[in-house]
Design an enzyme around this catalytic site. Sequence first.
Site, short mmCIF file in Angstrom:
data_model
loop_
_atom_site.label_atom_id
_atom_site.label_comp_id
_atom_site.label_asym_id
_atom_site.label_seq_id
_atom_site.Cartn_x
_atom_site.Cartn_y
_atom_site.Cartn_z
N SER A 147 0.83 -1.20 0.00
CA SER A 147 0.00 0.00 0.00
C SER A 147 0.87 1.26 0.00
CB SER A 147 -0.97 -0.04 1.18
OG SER A 147 -1.92 0.99 1.09
N HIS A 148 0.66 2.15 0.96
CA HIS A 148 1.37 3.43 0.99
C HIS A 148 2.71 3.34 1.72
CE1 HIS A 148 -0.54 3.03 4.85
NE2 HIS A 148 0.09 4.07 5.33
N LYS A 157 -1.16 -9.91 -0.38
CA LYS A 157 -2.52 -9.99 0.16
C LYS A 157 -3.37 -10.96 -0.66
CE LYS A 157 -5.39 -6.47 -0.32
NZ LYS A 157 -6.06 -5.17 -0.14
N GLU A 387 -11.30 6.04 8.30
CA GLU A 387 -10.69 7.35 8.52
C GLU A 387 -9.31 7.47 7.88
OE1 GLU A 387 -7.80 7.64 10.62
OE2 GLU A 387 -7.80 5.47 10.80
N SER A 388 -8.73 6.35 7.46
CA SER A 388 -7.41 6.35 6.83
C SER A 388 -7.48 6.55 5.32
CB SER A 388 -6.68 5.05 7.16
OG SER A 388 -7.45 3.93 6.75
N LYS A 405 -10.93 -1.35 -0.94
CA LYS A 405 -10.88 0.11 -1.02
C LYS A 405 -10.54 0.56 -2.44
CE LYS A 405 -7.91 -0.09 2.32
NZ LYS A 405 -6.94 0.17 3.40
#
Length: 545
Positions: A147-148, A157, A387-388, A405
């Site tokens: 991810s980031h 994953k 919230e992320s 997401k």
Amino acid sequence: MNDRAGTGAQESDLIDVAELIDAYHHRHPDVSIASQRVVFGTSGHRGSSLDMAFNDDHIAAITQAIVEYRTQQGIDGPLFIGSDTHALSAPAQTTALEVLVGNRVDVLVDEFGDWVPTPALSHAIIAHNTSLARAGSTGDGIVITPSHNPPRDGGFKYNPPHGGPADSDATGWIAARANALLTDGNRGVLRAEPSAVGTYDFRGHYVDDLPNVIDIEAIRRAGLRIGADPLGGASVNYWAAIAERHRLPITVVNPLVDPRWAFMTLDWDGKIRMDPSSPSAMASVLEHRGDFDILTGNDADADRHGIVTPDGGLMSPNHYLAVAIRYLFTHRPGWRADAAIGKTLVSSSMIDRVATSLGRRLWEVPVGFKWFVPGLVDGSVAFGGEESAGASFLRMNGSAWTTDKDGILLALLASEIRAVTGRSPSELYSELAEEFGDPAFERIDARATPAQKAALARLAPSDVTASTLAGDAITGILSDAPGNGAPLGGVKVSTASSWFAARPSGTEDVYKIYAESFQGREHLRTVQADAQHIVDAALSGEPEA
């Protein structure tokens, strides 16, 4: 905050790609050391080859475990696989393909050798499994991304047939089997040269399908100036394809891909991290805020979004989620009248107030997007957000789009909102703040030993003895999510105007305190201080004074 946060990366900040890849192939983990074992967090197994936490041995064992798991589950269709732009992603994909081919799994890679964003892989799994032409052949997938996270990291994953992140039952079994294989020197792993594998046009299918989830025509008619920065990630060619296929005025602000991410500005802690919700990581993007009506960013696998407006700058993820929810639930008549709004318990209470105003049920779950999957699949939850800066929502007709997401989707939604309402998401949030109040929100970390972290994860409401929080009466104490009854792995304490949630970090000797106050930032500081006292008292077993 590091002194260099928001400034450009220097040579000393960059990884040595050759060293990283050499370590992937030639360093071997010691499974007697916990940090070198396979561990699935909320988003798969992550680590660096330099730390013997993400090496060829790990990926071979995990892939073999996934093969055995899908056999147990009767999953006999194609396995879709894709990776992002991290340096370790390509070698990890090669390892995985060798094991998949060695086990005679029908595996599909990108038709054009492109990077594959997480939402595009989820979209592919769902499309296959809902197609009448699949003839009962159920598919699943693997997405290779941390991810980031920083350039030195790798991530792996598994997404089962529902298309979203695997639940803890699946990941627990896969991790245990992978570690057993590693302990046995991977003698149970089958490998073969991946000379010929099938292909799938992830980008084409995803981009062509967008009008079924986003009002593309409204965006086109509005003539907006739209900027998209992939932050060197897997969405780079997707944005160009979206602009061309749908005749949208999108400028790819930075089309560069560099596994060192030398063009990035440093995040809050001085690390290179591709977080589109971080003002420090997005500093170079923010320089262009005046050039566009809507400017967006994505992380390396495009499952997160950052929304920049000329009037408001980089929006808080919580602010944008609230705006998106208000807009979507008033502009999607094809959604079920009883479809709920999904949020994690550490997301803003502004969402609660918006949900009440809409007359919609709020569905609160623990941290982790996997909890939204069942509701997105059956349409009972129309929107799920964290919230992320991670979220997804249903198609216009109320069926599933992605169950992971989708940062590209949320970025496009910002343009739809601007096109349809004539106002920026920042302006619309100001209206919400005027209507409901403007909460202050922040997450901080507090030191904790491994034993204290374990104790925090087991806390029950009865362990919290305090009766007030920042001068207000405590109205609720939760250790299970009201939406699905799943344990939070921590505790949430609420009053009429504020709340905090505390949960242990999965990677560091700290616990995370999320807190929010509708009484301003000074009151938030009191909430945070009281939160730490309340948690420390609960962990020590002493009554809170």
